[in-house]
Design a protein around this motif. Structure first.
Motif, PDB file in Angstrom:
ATOM      1  N   GLU A 134     -30.633 -32.982  24.281  1.00  0.00           N
ATOM      2  CA  GLU A 134     -31.696 -33.009  23.280  1.00  0.00           C
ATOM      3  C   GLU A 134     -31.791 -31.641  22.612  1.00  0.00           C
ATOM      4  OE1 GLU A 134     -35.355 -34.450  24.845  1.00  0.00           O
ATOM      5  OE2 GLU A 134     -34.436 -36.109  25.929  1.00  0.00           O
ATOM      6  N   SER A 135     -30.680 -31.203  22.012  1.00  0.00           N
ATOM      7  CA  SER A 135     -30.630 -29.880  21.402  1.00  0.00           C
ATOM      8  C   SER A 135     -31.034 -29.892  19.933  1.00  0.00           C
ATOM      9  CB  SER A 135     -29.217 -29.299  21.542  1.00  0.00           C
ATOM     10  OG  SER A 135     -28.278 -30.164  20.931  1.00  0.00           O
ATOM     11  N   HIS A 136     -31.011 -31.049  19.288  1.00  0.00           N
ATOM     12  CA  HIS A 136     -31.405 -31.148  17.886  1.00  0.00           C
ATOM     13  C   HIS A 136     -32.904 -31.412  17.785  1.00  0.00           C
ATOM     14  CE1 HIS A 136     -27.386 -31.261  15.917  1.00  0.00           C
ATOM     15  NE2 HIS A 136     -26.995 -31.725  17.094  1.00  0.00           N
ATOM     16  N   VAL A 137     -33.488 -30.995  16.673  1.00  0.00           N
ATOM     17  CA  VAL A 137     -34.911 -31.241  16.447  1.00  0.00           C
ATOM     18  C   VAL A 137     -35.128 -32.410  15.499  1.00  0.00           C
ATOM     19  CG1 VAL A 137     -35.563 -28.866  16.904  1.00  0.00           C
ATOM     20  CG2 VAL A 137     -34.974 -29.526  14.584  1.00  0.00           C
ATOM     21  N   LYS A 138     -34.067 -32.886  14.842  1.00  0.00           N
ATOM     22  CA  LYS A 138     -34.146 -34.055  13.980  1.00  0.00           C
ATOM     23  C   LYS A 138     -33.003 -35.003  14.329  1.00  0.00           C
ATOM     24  CE  LYS A 138     -36.570 -31.888  10.105  1.00  0.00           C
ATOM     25  NZ  LYS A 138     -36.561 -31.614   8.638  1.00  0.00           N
TER      26      LYS A 138
ATOM     27  N   PHE B 292     -20.900 -28.895  22.330  1.00  0.00           N
ATOM     28  CA  PHE B 292     -21.287 -29.224  23.703  1.00  0.00           C
ATOM     29  C   PHE B 292     -20.047 -29.328  24.579  1.00  0.00           C
ATOM     30  CE2 PHE B 292     -22.325 -32.389  27.003  1.00  0.00           C
ATOM     31  CZ  PHE B 292     -23.376 -31.719  27.613  1.00  0.00           C
ATOM     32  N   ASP B 293     -20.061 -28.585  25.690  1.00  0.00           N
ATOM     33  CA  ASP B 293     -18.979 -28.642  26.673  1.00  0.00           C
ATOM     34  C   ASP B 293     -19.301 -29.775  27.646  1.00  0.00           C
ATOM     35  OD1 ASP B 293     -17.043 -28.309  28.556  1.00  0.00           O
ATOM     36  OD2 ASP B 293     -17.439 -26.190  28.950  1.00  0.00           O
ATOM     37  N   PHE B 294     -18.659 -30.945  27.459  1.00  0.00           N
ATOM     38  CA  PHE B 294     -18.990 -32.094  28.306  1.00  0.00           C
ATOM     39  C   PHE B 294     -18.350 -31.989  29.692  1.00  0.00           C
ATOM     40  CE2 PHE B 294     -15.567 -33.165  25.319  1.00  0.00           C
ATOM     41  CZ  PHE B 294     -14.531 -33.489  26.176  1.00  0.00           C
TER      42      PHE B 294
ATOM     43  N   LYS C  29     -23.021 -28.419  29.248  1.00  0.00           N
ATOM     44  CA  LYS C  29     -23.906 -27.385  28.710  1.00  0.00           C
ATOM     45  C   LYS C  29     -23.569 -27.134  27.238  1.00  0.00           C
ATOM     46  CE  LYS C  29     -21.192 -23.267  29.926  1.00  0.00           C
ATOM     47  NZ  LYS C  29     -21.229 -21.971  30.622  1.00  0.00           N
ATOM     48  N   MET C  30     -24.592 -26.706  26.493  1.00  0.00           N
ATOM     49  CA  MET C  30     -24.418 -26.373  25.095  1.00  0.00           C
ATOM     50  C   MET C  30     -23.833 -24.967  24.991  1.00  0.00           C
ATOM     51  SD  MET C  30     -24.806 -27.836  22.187  1.00  0.00           S
ATOM     52  CE  MET C  30     -25.881 -29.148  22.778  1.00  0.00           C
ATOM     53  N   THR C  31     -22.800 -24.822  24.164  1.00  0.00           N
ATOM     54  CA  THR C  31     -22.106 -23.532  24.101  1.00  0.00           C
ATOM     55  C   THR C  31     -22.300 -22.795  22.783  1.00  0.00           C
ATOM     56  OG1 THR C  31     -20.085 -24.654  23.369  1.00  0.00           O
ATOM     57  CG2 THR C  31     -20.344 -24.274  25.739  1.00  0.00           C
ATOM     58  N   HIS C  32     -22.559 -23.518  21.672  1.00  0.00           N
ATOM     59  CA  HIS C  32     -22.690 -22.808  20.397  1.00  0.00           C
ATOM     60  C   HIS C  32     -23.378 -23.696  19.369  1.00  0.00           C
ATOM     61  CE1 HIS C  32     -21.756 -19.351  17.927  1.00  0.00           C
ATOM     62  NE2 HIS C  32     -21.341 -20.142  16.955  1.00  0.00           N
TER      63      HIS C  32
END
Length: 535
Positions: free
Chosen positions: A265-269, A299-301, A305-308
């Motif tokens: 859930e890294s996006h806000v939209k 995203f490094d699946f 984890k989110m990387t950039h």
């Protein structure tokens, strides 16, 4: 003065002031340094038509990009990308361009539901080679199979919820699924492991897996994403599936029966598109997601984890990365295509990056020290909660929470009539008799019976009919039955349903009396024989 060669040139442990900060250590990661090396520029900037889809040709000597923009497909090729040609889609909005596995053909859908197949390897050819007509609404999903070198079939789906598996040379569908979903189908992907497997996602919040070998017999697997599904993508192994809907990207284990592996859930939209990005330096792949918030997330699946994050000035509807991993493109909702190209590094710089990643100069970027937890930190009071017990440790188990029944809660609130009705509704003789005995102890049973309405009184009489003859409860329940008939006789006479319950109760009691008389007769016959046998 000659230098002292007995001492090392670099100190064994650098001064604390020379150590990089925590932010610098995070920025020094390989993923961050790789994606930061991309330099963004505008590839196309024109009319206010959204760039709905972007895709790269899978097999090409140089990156070849197809973009669905307004009523045409735009092809770009070369390094850097240059406009190659424009293919018109008969005056309708174009959607979902897809290359065949060899890159020779390009298929796309339009707003009227027609799917056209074009030559992508010959610049002079602009007419459609094949025209596939089956859909009655926008065809938002057009996919060629990825695995197995299948060059003959095509998968299409659209806003009419129709799923079609085509034989392209003959322009005929192999099979169709008329109501594959209950709403618009906006996401689709072909499996990289098997050319017969493909997935679809819909605005009905469901994701379904299909097998072309079973035809239109139904999906092989179905699960819910929880939001309107905008995009579906298989990860390179073919065993994991990524779905995008709302501001959430979820990864599912399709081999394990649709088990949710991770949720991002890294996006806000709303997340509109997914793509696979390859890191040219290491050969590793990352999951890219583009959203209306203008961000492309990496995203490094493998490590979950989110990387950039890459930021763009406009809302994004599509994203794609070249197979070689050196070109990243994103299409906006206002007609712009942003191209990010990795800048070329000198050979010495690349070797230096690799050595840094391999840890040959660990003194330059050591691991940051963990801060000492003090009582003014909230985490100080949570320490040790995740520790596992070792052999020989004395474990104090947390007492299990006792679940209290509904009638017990009502008794605690002194809602006596509600407790009696709740116990009767569950049809558990043990609980109902226990509640009645508790009401007798509180001297509230008579009042509770008097306050029952007609339906609740019928529930009580039905309970007495079923359980009044049980030996364990007979004495108590027959007394309750006599009290009910004495108190509520007028109500019973005025209602036909209640009179039927009383007749059934009378019949059950008569049958029980007859059984008892028979048992007494049998006992009278057996008693003399037992007396003689005892002598």
């Amino acid at each position: 003065m000659a230098a002292d060669t007995s001492k090392p040139f670099f100190p064994a442990a650098p001064h604390q002031a020379l150590l990089p900060s925590r932010g610098a250590a995070a920025r020094a990661s390989l993923d961050g340094s790789y994606w930061r090396a991309f330099r963004s520029s505008e590839l196309v900037s024109g009319a206010e038509f959204p760039v709905t889809d972007l895709t790269f040709a899978p097999a090409a000597s140089s990156p070849t990009l197809a973009a669905a923009w307004s009523t045409s497909l735009h092809l770009f090729s070369g390094d850097p990308l240059q406009s190659l040609r424009r293919i018109s889609v008969a005056g309708d909005l174009a959607f979902s361009p897809t290359f065949r596995c060899d890159g020779a053909l390009l298929a796309a859908g339009d707003k009227r539901g027609v799917v056209r197949v074009f030559r992508a390897d010959k610049p002079a050819t602009g007419a459609a080679l094949r025209t596939l007509r089956a859909h009655a609404a926008e065809t938002r999903v057009v996919r060629y199979p990825v695995a197995g070198g299948d060059k003959l079939h095509l998968i299409t789906a659209g806003d009419d919820a129709l799923l079609t598996y085509w034989d392209v040379p003959s322009e005929t569908p192999v099979f169709t699924v008329p109501a594959a979903h209950r709403d618009y189908i906006r996401g689709g992907a072909a499996s990289p492991a098997d050319h017969n497997i493909f997935a679809t996602g819909s605005y009905d919040r469901s994701v379904k897996l299909w097998d072309a070998r079973t035809g239109n017999s139904g999906p092989s697997l179905s699960f819910s994403h929880g939001e309107l599904v905008e995009s579906v993508l298989f990860l390179p192994s073919g065993g994991l599936l990524a779905t995008a809907g709302g501001n959430v990207v979820k990864i599912w284990d399709v081999i394990g029966g649709g088990r949710l592996v991770h949720s991002v859930e890294s996006h806000v939209k709303t997340v509109m598109a997914l793509a696979i990005g390859k890191m040219a330096t290491t050969g590793e792949t990352r999951l890219l997601s583009a959203g209306i918030d203008g961000y492309v997330k990496c995203f490094d699946f493998g490590k979950l984890k989110m990387t950039h994050s890459l930021r763009h000035p406009q809302p994004l509807l599509s994203v794609a990365c070249s197979p070689c991993g050196t070109v990243l493109v994103a299409g906006s909702a206002k007609g712009k295509i942003y191209m990010s190209k990795r800048k070329n590094k000198a050979v010495g710089d690349e070797d230096e990056d690799k050595r840094a990643g391999n840890g040959e100069i660990d003194w330059a970027s050591p691991e940051p020290e963990k801060p000492v937890l003090r009582p003014n930190y909230y985490r100080y009071f949570l320490r040790g909660q995740n520790e596992k017990a070792k052999e020989g440790d004395f474990v104090i188990e947390k007492p299990k929470k006792v679940k209290i029944a509904e009638h017990d809660k009502l008794l605690r609130k002194f809602t006596h009539k509600g407790a009696l009705v709740s116990a009767l509704a569950k049809n558990n003789p043990r609980s109902a008799v226990a509640v009645m005995e508790e009401l007798v102890a509180r001297r509230k049973l008579v009042r509770s019976i008097g306050n029952l309405d007609m339906d609740e009184l019928g529930l009580l009489l039905e309970f007495l009919r079923r359980n009044a003859t049980l030996p364990r409860y007979a004495r108590f329940l027959l007394g309750v039955a006599n009290k009910v008939l004495e108190m509520r006789g007028e109500d019973i006479q005025s209602d036909e349903k209640l009179r039927m319950h009383v007749r059934n109760l009378k019949r059950m009691v008569g049958e029980e009396i007859q059984i008892q008389h028979t048992l007494l007769g049998i006992q009278g016959m057996i008693s003399p024989m037992l007396a003689l046998a005892s002598r």
